[in-house]
Design a protein around this motif. Structure first.
Motif, short mmCIF file in Angstrom:
data_model
loop_
_atom_site.label_atom_id
_atom_site.label_comp_id
_atom_site.label_asym_id
_atom_site.label_seq_id
_atom_site.Cartn_x
_atom_site.Cartn_y
_atom_site.Cartn_z
N PRO A 290 3.21 3.73 -1.49
CA PRO A 290 3.59 3.97 -2.89
C PRO A 290 5.11 3.91 -3.13
O PRO A 290 5.55 3.62 -4.24
CB PRO A 290 3.08 5.39 -3.16
N GLY B 26 5.41 -0.53 -3.05
CA GLY B 26 4.53 -1.09 -4.07
C GLY B 26 5.05 -2.37 -4.71
O GLY B 26 5.22 -3.40 -4.04
N ARG C 175 0.84 -1.19 0.00
CA ARG C 175 0.00 0.00 0.00
C ARG C 175 0.89 1.27 0.00
O ARG C 175 0.46 2.33 -0.39
CB ARG C 175 -0.90 -0.02 1.25
#
Lengths: 479, 852
Positions: A367, A370, A365
């Motif tokens: 970024p 990822g 989750r």
């Protein structure tokens, strides 16, 4: 063919000089230029008889040059035009005073003797032509002054010992305490910097010793003092102490290398035979991270991550890239540890597989992580739980017995094996303690720590993240 | 003189060179074997290629090397010239490629070994870094910084890094925490490179002294950190583990008395005997054991080390010799039997046991009677060579190691004893070695041994009589038929005669000014029986020193005159030589008159001695004319005979000086002398050339003599260029008169000695002989085929030709030609740059010899 055969450097000058004599120029400058080269050739011949010939030839070129200048000056009605003629006559007189035995030299002087009479443009032209028409004996060899070879110069009685190196042993104190290998320093504040220097010797001609900081950082980002010490009295070693003020003007990013300053020493006035070498705390490594800047959202965990970073940075075997990747993955894991306590994220007993699923989703989750979070990557003949750019994350779930931070070390072997299998020196061990508990949680930051795992030859570093789950509600303690 | 070993080595080298040459010949038929220098006796007898040789080829450049081992020259030639050659003409197998492969394989193996060693070192460094990384956690910040200095030193072994650690321990010992000190010790125990620094550091820390002393002893034994370890051991003498001393002894001896190279190209290390002497004092049993082990070894280096050790200890402890004397003397005198690598003929090499000889002689000087007993025991039961080596010990004890000593007192027992032993041995022993030893002692003047010679005066005269007796017996014995035996006998005769002359010189020097001793010499002369001409003649030599005083001269003159005019040819010859040594003061003219007659003497020995003596004094004016005539007579006679050129040149030189003195350097006689010199062997003329130029420089034909010697400059690598220098000093007129001859010689030289031809060009152009100079240079350009090998010479001669033509054009006022000539110069420069680039390329492939 022979090291003393110098015809190669002689002929071009001779050819150039004859060209200059034959050229119909009015100015004397070109002749004077080539005369300088001819003088150089004369020097190259050393003790050979040709040296005198070339010297005389060079003088002749200069004298003809002066005569041409005289003619020009007369024609231009310049003031003091005769000075050129007087100079030419003086040169001829000097040549006459020298006793030459060489036929060529004698012949040139005979030609130049015409200067003593009242010269005219025609007679100058005659002198020029006559010099030009006088063949010079070909001299192939120079006879340079003999020089003693290096080995003879360095006879056994004259071996020079290299100058003694002066050593300055340096110790630093920052705000009254000994500077650590990596010292944390809050940016934007003034701090005391005490220096104690012990110097092994003081060169005879030196009047002061200066210690000044060197750094690749932009000068606007820091302010460090320069220490000056005057020549002491007495016998070495000498002890000096001084206090200065220092400040870091800029904070640094979590992943940025610390500020690094090297103090160099120099005796003044500078001299080549006064080498000085700094020993002791030669390097000041300052961590200027802002502790109030949120990383995980949990200040205590942030501080722990920073200290963990500083600890691992000084380990020479851990590459910088691995440390960056480790810090990247520790940020969400630290946040998870915080949330687990703050929001009781894992209220019940869950299996290792369920914990893995939860952590995987949590990490993906983020970024910044990822797609780089992988699952079940192969390493050392087994399958790792999770991986982030080669940093292995071993997950465990303890469902029965309550764990304290030190208890996590029992799981370290597997994480270390995965790290070695991936040719890394660091790995993450993330343990969920979801065992039933009667007591409340311990401070969340205590669950984050690093410890070395001995592989037999050298260490692998395991960063442990103990996530507290199945935490009893505070109200249950009041019962 | 070549020893048996040397002879065998030389033969082996010749055989190896021959097989190498076969490989080269098979490789390419263009290759030629070229010799540098002269041909030696062994080479001449065996026909093997011995000496320095190189490989030549028309398609190769002139650069290359001549080597003793032809393989080096062959490989170098191959690398420079054959790698990209398209003109090779192979002849067969095996060929040079065998050597090339062998060399390349060795190189590859070396590179592999180096790589392995580097990898091993890199792994070890990695481990050490890991260990330091662990240790750093337990250290404070400052101690950690010091550990960082150790790491830096481990990575870069420089003086500065080492100094930083040493000074840190001196300046801030409190930061050497126990774990750090322990690490320093551990590291030094494992790694020799750190021992020096560690020992310096540990001096300032609280490390266990016994352990530090052990580290120092082990370091010395490993020849690491010798200076620092020595210092540490001296400071911790009581903590030294005695059991380690024997192993560490050789490097400790090296420190105390470093090995001295015979040819000292580099500075010799200073002697530091303090540690060895202290160990002898405190651990005598162990040092004695170590020295004994070394002395009894069959390895020459070990024995030499032991000898140096004994010498170093003896500076402080004079009794050191006692336990080793018999072993030392036996080892030195019987080295051939007791050492495996001893070479008796390696006089100036490392195998001559010079230090052991010094130690034996020092022992003799310390206790002459005791050592003399040992030596005499050894002499009694030994073979000739061992006996001769025993006398070497006496010789050194007498002469000292370096012949720069203070005056020896007459009471010195060791000197007197050694003198007596050598003198006695020289009269009784047959071997050449003992005669040489005695001659070495008696050579020259007695100088510092004058007092010894005085107290042994009777011994000297006695020895003289014994030697004369030996000489007489030898002369009376039947002549051997074998040539080598004849040579040997002549050598021995010369040795004994030289000893007799030396003994007379020593006796006359010490007798000078002492009437009692002079009288003894004169009495001896009086009593010499008829027929003992050698003894009488040699005794006349005493006139050189005794004749310096009026009394001495007065006593000897009758004997000298009697000798000059006597019937004995031998005595006349000796007497003539003695006149040459005589101080001219107070000598009656009658002596010179008698001497001048000897120049006409019909006996060769007499007139040759007289001519030789004439070089050392001036005859009175009254006898000069007669002497000159005698010299001319001798020149006429001997110049027609073969094999006497040396004597002829000597006579010419003397007569030429006389003509010069009389201002008759241009006379017919002078011209005749030049003609004689032109016919004489240049070997003898060359050494006299400069001297002759003073007397005959202006004589017609002398230039021809110089021209005759000019080409010889290139074949005699050791002589000075006197002929060349004298030619260069000739006036222009003399050069012009001989321009054709100079041109002819220069043109001939231009082919294979262009550097010498260049000198003739300088000489010719100085005298305005432009056409001849041009011809010489052009001869160098045109000579031989246009091959790569000749290219350098051709370009060089071309540049000289252009320079000469340029000046010639100036002289002939052809100024318009100058531009064209200058262009030719530029073209030649371009061509030479290309040639130089090619040479550079070839040279870049050359490597240091010794790869096989």
């Amino acid at each position: 063919m022979s090291k003393n055969a110098i015809l190669d450097q002689v002929f071009p000058v001779r050819s150039k000089a004859i060209d200059a004599l034959r050229a119909p120029q009015k100015a004397g400058e070109p002749l004077r230029e080539v005369a300088a080269e001819a003088k150089h050739v004369a020097l190259s011949y050393g003790r050979a008889a040709a040296a005198a010939r070339w010297e005389t030839f060079a003088e002749s070129l200069e004298i003809v040059g002066l005569l041409l200048e005289w003619l020009n000056a007369v024609a231009a009605a310049e003031l003091e035009a005769d000075r050129f003629l007087r100079a030419a006559r003086k040169r001829v007189k000097d040549l006459l005073a020298r006793k030459f035995e060489d036929r060529y030299c004698i012949r040139l002087i005979e030609i130049l003797n015409a200067v003593d009479e009242e010269p005219t443009p025609q007679s100058v032209e005659l002198i020029r032509t006559a010099i030009c028409a006088e063949p010079m004996p070909v001299a192939i060899y120079a006879d340079p002054e003999p020089e003693r070879p290096d080995w003879a110069r360095n006879s056994k009685h004259r071996i020079e010992e290299p100058a003694d190196i002066a050593v300055a042993f340096v110790e630093f104190k920052i705000d009254g305490t000994v500077a650590e290998r990596l010292q944390h320093l809050r940016p934007g504040e003034m701090h005391d910097l005490d220096i104690a220097v012990r110097v092994s010797r003081w060169p005879d001609k030196a009047t002061s010793l200066v210690l000044s900081p060197m750094s690749i950082e932009p000068p606007s980002s820091y302010n460090l003092p320069v220490f000056w010490f005057d020549r002491p009295t007495g016998d070495p070693p000498f002890l000096f102490q001084q206090r200065g003020r220092m400040a870091l003007h800029m904070a640094q990013n979590l992943k940025a290398r610390p500020f690094e300053f090297i103090y160099t020493a120099e005796f003044l006035p500078p001299a080549s035979d006064q080498p000085v070498s700094i020993a002791g705390q030669r390097t000041l490594r300052l961590n200027g991270s802002k502790s109030d800047q949120p990383i995980t959202g949990y200040p205590a965990i942030d501080r722990k991550i920073l200290s963990l970073r500083d600890r691992l940075r000084v380990e020479p075997l851990i590459p910088e890239q691995d440390l960056d990747d480790l810090l990247q993955v520790l940020v969400p894991l630290g946040n998870l540890m915080g949330q687990a306590v703050q929001g009781a994220l894992f209220p019940t007993v869950i299996s290792e597989a369920e914990f893995q699923l939860a952590v995987r989703e949590f990490l993906r989750r983020d970024p910044a992580l990822g797609v780089n979070v992988e699952e079940q990557a192969h390493s050392a003949g087994g399958r790792t739980d999770l991986s982030y750019r080669g940093i292995r994350i071993e997950l465990k779930s303890e469902t029965k017995v309550r764990l304290l931070p030190d208890d996590c070390k029992r799981y370290a072997g597997q994480a270390a094996s995965y790290a070695v299998g991936t040719n890394r020196r660091v790995a993450v061990l993330c343990v969920l303690d979801c065992s039933p508990k009667q007591t409340g949680p311990f401070p969340m930051e205590d669950g984050l720590f690093v410890f070395p795992f001995d592989t037999g030859t050298s260490h692998v570093y395991i960063v442990a993240c103990l996530v507290q789950g199945n935490i009893p509600k505070p109200s249950s303690h009041s019962r | 003189m070549v020893s048996k070993n040397e002879f065998q080595r030389t033969i082996r080298t010749g055989e190896l060179n021959l097989s190498t040459w076969e490989l080269v010949r098979n490789w390419c038929s263009h290759a030629r074997l070229d010799k540098f220098g002269g041909i030696g006796l062994i080479e001449a007898q065996t026909g093997l290629p011995i000496g320095h040789h190189s490989i030549k080829c028309d398609h190769a450049g002139a650069a290359g090397m001549s080597t003793w081992d032809l393989r080096d020259a062959a490989l170098d030639f191959h690398d420079r010239n054959c790698v990209d050659c398209k003109l090779r003409k192979p002849q067969g197998f095996p060929n040079l490629s065998t050597l090339v492969k062998e060399r390349d394989d060795k190189r590859a193996a070396q590179i592999k070994m180096q790589a392995l060693e580097q990898a091993k070192q890199a792994d070890a460094l990695k481990l050490r870094k890991a260990q330091r990384s662990k240790l750093r956690d337990s250290l404070g910040p400052v101690a950690g910084a010091i550990l960082d200095h150790i790491e830096e030193f481990d990575e870069h072994r420089t003086r500065e890094h080492s100094e930083r650690i040493r000074e840190s321990a001196r300046l801030a010992p409190e930061h050497f925490e126990p774990q750090l000190t322990e690490y320093v010790l551990e590291l030094a125990e494992r790694e020799d490179w750190f021992a020096d620094t560690a020992l310096s550091v540990l001096k300032n820390t609280l490390a266990d002294r016994k352990r530090v002393a052990r580290l120092a002893l082990v370091s010395i034994a490993n020849s690491a950190a010798i200076q620092s370890a020595s210092q540490v051991l001296l400071e911790n003498l009581v903590d030294i583990e005695a059991s380690g001393i024997v192993r560490a002894l050789p490097p400790i001896i090296e420190l105390a008395r470093p090995h001295e190279d015979i040819l000292p190209f580099s500075a010799r290390a200073a002697e530091e005997p303090a540690l060895l002497q202290a160990l002898w004092q405190h651990y005598r049993r162990q040092v004695e054991e170590g020295l004994h082990d070394l002395l009894t070894s069959r390895n020459i280096h070990h024995v030499d080390t032991a000898a140096r050790g004994v010498l170093a200890i003896s500076e402080k402890h004079g009794n050191v010799f006692t336990p080793f004397v018999r072993t030392m003397v036996a080892k030195f005198s019987r080295a051939r039997f007791l050492l495996d690598d001893f070479d008796d003929d390696d006089l100036y090499g490392s195998r001559n046991l010079h230090n052991l000889l010094k130690a034996c002689s020092a022992a003799f000087n310390a206790s002459p009677r005791d050592i003399d007993t040992v030596l005499q025991d050894m002499i009694q039961g030994s073979d000739r060579q061992s006996r001769e080596r025993c006398y070497e010990i006496y010789r050194l004890a007498l002469n000292g190691p370096d012949r720069e000593r203070e005056t020896v007192r007459a009471e010195s027992e060791s000197h007197r004893l050694a003198f007596q032993r050598i003198l006695w041995a020289a009269t009784s022993e047959d071997g050449d070695g003992v005669l040489n030893t005695a001659h070495d002692i008696l050579r020259g003047r007695p100088r510092e041994l004058e007092a010894i010679a005085r107290v042994e005066f009777d011994g000297l005269l006695g020895a003289l009589l014994v030697w004369d007796d030996r000489l007489r017996k030898q002369d009376e014995a039947e002549q051997p038929s074998d040539m080598l035996q004849v040579m040997e006998r002549q050598n021995k005769r010369s040795s004994i005669l030289a000893l007799m002359q030396s003994a007379v010189e020593w006796a006359s020097i010490v007798a000078k000014g002492e009437p009692r001793l002079i009288q003894k010499i004169v009495d001896l002369l009086d009593k010499v029986p008829e027929g003992r001409d050698n003894l009488r003649g040699v005794l006349l030599g005493s006139v050189e020193h005794l004749g310096e005083t009026v009394d001495g001269l007065k006593l000897l003159l009758p004997h000298l005159y009697h000798g000059l005019v006597g019937s004995s040819v031998l005595v006349r010859s000796y007497a003539a030589s003695a006149v040459g040594e005589l101080s001219s003061r107070n000598v009656p003219p009658l002596v010179y008159e008698a001497f001048a007659v000897l120049l006409w003497d019909q006996y060769v020995a007499v007139h040759k001695s007289a001519v030789h003596a004439l070089r050392f004094f001036h005859l009175p004016e009254a006898f000069r004319g007669r002497a000159a005539q005698a010299l001319l007579n001798l020149i006429r006679y001997y110049s027609e005979r073969a094999g006497d050129d040396r004597f002829v040149v000597e006579c010419v030189s003397l007569l030429a000086s006389e003509l010069h003195r009389l201002g008759r350097a241009k006379s017919e006689v002078a011209k005749y002398l030049v003609q004689v010199l032109l016919k004489a062997d240049p070997l003898y003329v060359r050494s006299e050339l400069r001297w002759l130029s003073h007397s005959l420089g202006e004589t017609e034909g002398f230039v021809d003599l110089l021209l005759l010697h000019l080409p010889l400059v290139r074949v005699d690598h050791n002589s000075t260029d006197e002929a060349l220098e004298l030619l260069e000093a000739l006036p222009a007129e003399a050069v012009q008169a001989r321009r054709a001859e100079i041109e002819a010689i220069g043109s001939k030289l231009a082919t294979d000695a262009p550097w010498l031809a260049a000198h003739t060009i300088e000489i010719l152009t100085r005298a305005n002989c432009w056409a001849e100079a041009r011809q010489v240079a052009q001869a160098g350009v045109d000579a031989g085929e246009s091959t790569v090998r000749n290219q350098a010479r051709r370009l060089y001669c071309q540049s000289m030709a252009i320079s000469v033509r340029f000046e010639e054009a100036i002289g002939e006022c052809r100024l318009t030609d100058l531009a064209q000539i200058s262009k030719e110069w530029d073209d030649n420069v371009l061509e030479r740059q290309e040639h130089d680039a090619d040479v550079e390329k070839r040279n870049s492939r050359s490597s240091f010899p010794g790869s096989l």
